[in-house]
Structure formats: C-alpha cells, structure tokens
Design an enzyme around this catalytic site. Structure first.
Site, PDB file in Angstrom:
ATOM      1  N   HIS A 143      -3.597  -5.187  -8.933  1.00  0.00           N
ATOM      2  CA  HIS A 143      -2.291  -5.410  -9.558  1.00  0.00           C
ATOM      3  C   HIS A 143      -2.446  -6.305 -10.781  1.00  0.00           C
ATOM      4  O   HIS A 143      -3.283  -7.212 -10.785  1.00  0.00           O
ATOM      5  CB  HIS A 143      -1.328  -6.070  -8.572  1.00  0.00           C
ATOM      6  CG  HIS A 143      -1.221  -5.365  -7.270  1.00  0.00           C
ATOM      7  ND1 HIS A 143      -0.697  -4.104  -7.135  1.00  0.00           N
ATOM      8  CD2 HIS A 143      -1.612  -5.732  -6.031  1.00  0.00           C
ATOM      9  CE1 HIS A 143      -0.753  -3.738  -5.868  1.00  0.00           C
ATOM     10  NE2 HIS A 143      -1.301  -4.699  -5.171  1.00  0.00           N
TER      11      HIS A 143
ATOM     12  N   GLU B 289      -0.336 -11.187  -3.990  1.00  0.00           N
ATOM     13  CA  GLU B 289       0.093 -10.937  -2.624  1.00  0.00           C
ATOM     14  C   GLU B 289      -0.819 -11.666  -1.653  1.00  0.00           C
ATOM     15  O   GLU B 289      -1.839 -12.243  -2.061  1.00  0.00           O
ATOM     16  CB  GLU B 289       0.096  -9.431  -2.337  1.00  0.00           C
ATOM     17  CG  GLU B 289      -1.268  -8.773  -2.429  1.00  0.00           C
ATOM     18  CD  GLU B 289      -1.181  -7.239  -2.428  1.00  0.00           C
ATOM     19  OE1 GLU B 289      -0.328  -6.689  -3.135  1.00  0.00           O
ATOM     20  OE2 GLU B 289      -1.988  -6.618  -1.735  1.00  0.00           O
TER      21      GLU B 289
ATOM     22  N   HIS C  98      -8.669  -4.659  -4.176  1.00  0.00           N
ATOM     23  CA  HIS C  98      -8.438  -4.773  -2.737  1.00  0.00           C
ATOM     24  C   HIS C  98      -8.052  -3.444  -2.108  1.00  0.00           C
ATOM     25  O   HIS C  98      -7.572  -2.542  -2.787  1.00  0.00           O
ATOM     26  CB  HIS C  98      -7.353  -5.804  -2.448  1.00  0.00           C
ATOM     27  CG  HIS C  98      -6.017  -5.465  -3.055  1.00  0.00           C
ATOM     28  ND1 HIS C  98      -5.695  -5.775  -4.349  1.00  0.00           N
ATOM     29  CD2 HIS C  98      -4.939  -4.820  -2.558  1.00  0.00           C
ATOM     30  CE1 HIS C  98      -4.471  -5.368  -4.605  1.00  0.00           C
ATOM     31  NE2 HIS C  98      -3.987  -4.767  -3.540  1.00  0.00           N
TER      32      HIS C  98
ATOM     33  N   ARG D 226      -4.339   2.227  -9.355  1.00  0.00           N
ATOM     34  CA  ARG D 226      -5.242   2.817  -8.370  1.00  0.00           C
ATOM     35  C   ARG D 226      -6.585   3.091  -9.032  1.00  0.00           C
ATOM     36  O   ARG D 226      -6.670   3.779 -10.046  1.00  0.00           O
ATOM     37  CB  ARG D 226      -4.610   4.106  -7.825  1.00  0.00           C
ATOM     38  CG  ARG D 226      -5.259   4.604  -6.569  1.00  0.00           C
ATOM     39  CD  ARG D 226      -4.539   5.849  -6.029  1.00  0.00           C
ATOM     40  NE  ARG D 226      -3.223   5.535  -5.494  1.00  0.00           N
ATOM     41  CZ  ARG D 226      -2.088   6.138  -5.850  1.00  0.00           C
ATOM     42  NH1 ARG D 226      -2.101   7.089  -6.765  1.00  0.00           N
ATOM     43  NH2 ARG D 226      -0.948   5.808  -5.311  1.00  0.00           N
TER      44      ARG D 226
END
Ligand code: ZN
Length: 308
Positions: free
Chosen positions: A95, A113, A170, A190
């Site tokens: 991200h 996150e 991740h 992605r």
C-alpha cells in the site's frame, strides 16, 4: 450516552471461504473473505444497530454528529477494522503512504495496517517484507519473477501481531483468521497473484506503482509490549504509531475501561460478557464515543481496542 454497536459488512473474495462463518458470522456465507467490522468507508459503510442512531450509517454519524468523535477534523472517519478469513493465499501486495495516495489515487488516504492472528492452521505462514538490498535489485527480482528469493515468508501462530507500515510488501496466506486495524483506505497495489484466474482472467497487477512505493531495503520492527498483569485482567500494547494505537485486553472477570480519547474502537475477539449491561461476544464491534466515561466490562473475554 450509548455505545455504537455496528452491523458488519461482508465481502466475498477468491481467497475466501468458511472461516468467517465458522468464527460465528452466520450471515457471512461460504465464500466470504472480509468482515468490515468498523467502517465508514464508501465501499462498506457499517450501520448502527442500537440507541439514538439505530439504522444510520457510521459515515452519516461522522458527517452529522461529529461530537461523538470529539469534534475531530477530517473528511473521512480515519480507521477501519476488518476480520479476514483466508482459506487461500491473498495476493502479494503493498500500500502507498498518504502522500503517494493523495497524488496518485484522487486524494485517497494511504494505508498503514496491522494484524492480530486470531487463529491459524498448523503450519500457516505469512509474508512480510523482502530480501532485496537495493531498489535496483528489487526491480530486477520483480521483473524476473524471483518471488521465492525476494519475499520474506515465515511461520505464524495464534496471538502473533504484525505492524505493516505503508510500503511493506505483505500477504496473508491460507488457513489464517486475522483482525486488521488500518487507515480507512482501499488502495492496494498487487505485485504478484500466483498466476491465478478470476472469471477466466488474471487479476490486474500494479507493478510500476508497487516498485515506486515498496520500502527498500525492508525494515521490520516489533511493536508489541509486555503483558501488564492486573487483578482481574491483563493488558498489552500491540502498537503505538502516528496512525493508531492498538491494545489487547484479556479479561478474567471484570475491567473498567476508561474512554479518554476522541473515540475508542472495541472488537471482541474471544469469549463473551457484558459491556455496561449490553451482552457482547466474539465477533462484536462497537465504538465508545467521546466523553463516554468509564465502561464496565464483565465476563471472560478478550478485546482489542484502537484509537488515534
Ligand atoms: Zn494490506
């Protein structure tokens, strides 16, 4: 003053399955991947189930009753809580940070996150970070598809916690049930999808943007504090960062939970009990509003709290 008990939003995923329904979300179905437990994001806006604001969405409460959130400023409610049930591997992803997302994704927030492993299969693993020493090496390994060499994959266990700052490569992998606390953003780049097909086609990759935003070299940090044992409960800090602070509470009999923040997000992760007279159980999510005071929790249960 009432807490805001929220009705989760469920989302199917190609890596989804029955883990969320097995956890207790009967309405999740057989192919759900994500439960958005506390969200005011337009892609999955939770509805309040009780009290004065019953039937209203969280984004409506944010727009019209900002006093519930300490009159804090901001266009969007800043946090998003999910439970992810992965019956198959998620794509390898990354991200952007706030600055990159603002510039390249129409002013969206970036996404930092963190994950708490609620449960996992024997032998489950996870991908966090990579082994490239320079950006040149990173780009070369991506271009040559040397995923096994590039990606940092290791075993996980129930109760593990991972902080995933923006820029960290991740992936959650199969057999894992995870609680995720994140910035309210849906921007994902992605990098690799194991060559899988969805409706006969590979899902889109975002290689150039991934190469832009991946932190290089990877720098991992452990953020989890030690348990603080009290008479009726124990508590530990999972992470304190500029985006959120997350704590875990294991309640043996009772806990007086002080609400001293603009708002406090509460996720019940195990067991059941009462929160100021409201029955709560694993899988419930609620918000304790500004100036609520102290919440009395009783029972044998585990909760995770998040605030700014
Ligand atoms: Zn992610």
């Amino acid at each position: 003053m009432d807490v805001l008990m929220l009705k989760p939003v469920f989302k199917d995923a190609i890596w989804g399955g029955k883990l969320l329904s097995d956890f207790g979300y009967k309405e999740a179905g057989d192919s759900a991947g994500e439960c958005w437990g506390i969200s005011a994001h337009k892609n999955g806006d939770c509805t309040v189930m009780n009290g004065e604001f019953a039937g209203k969405t969280l984004s409506w409460c944010w727009e019209n009753h900002r006093e519930l959130f300490g009159n804090m400023e901001g266009d969007v409610f800043p946090l998003l809580i999910k439970i992810l049930g992965a019956e198959d591997d998620l794509s390898i992803q990354v991200h952007p940070n706030n600055e990159y997302a603002a510039e390249h994704e129409n002013g969206a927030l970036g996404k930092t996150e963190c994950w708490y492993v609620l449960d996992c299969e024997e032998g489950a693993d996870i991908i966090v970070g990579h082994h490239a020493r320079t950006r040149e090496e990173l780009v070369q390994m991506i271009d040559e598809g040397k995923w096994d060499q590039l990606l940092n994959c290791f075993p996980i266990h129930k109760g593990d916690f991972f902080y995933i700052p923006s820029g960290t490569v991740h992936a959650i992998r199969k057999g894992t049930l995870i609680l995720e606390v994140q910035q309210s953003s849906d921007v994902t780049y992605r990098l690799y999808d194991y060559g899988r097909l969805q409706n006969g086609k590979p899902r889109e990759l975002h290689l150039d943007k991934s190469k832009d935003v991946i932190t290089c070299p990877h720098s991992g940090v452990s953020t989890t504090g030690a348990w603080d044992d009290r008479k009726d409960y124990r508590v530990r800090q999972l992470v304190k960062s500029q985006y959120f602070t997350v704590e875990q509470w294991k309640v043996g009999t009772a806990l007086d939970l002080e609400q001293k923040y603009d708002f406090l997000l509460v996720d019940v992760t195990e067991g059941s009990g009462m929160a100021d007279g409201i029955p709560v159980k694993a899988g419930d999510h609620f918000i304790v509003p500004y100036q609520y005071g102290t919440m009395h929790v009783e029972g044998n249960l585990e909760i995770i709290t998040s605030h700014l």
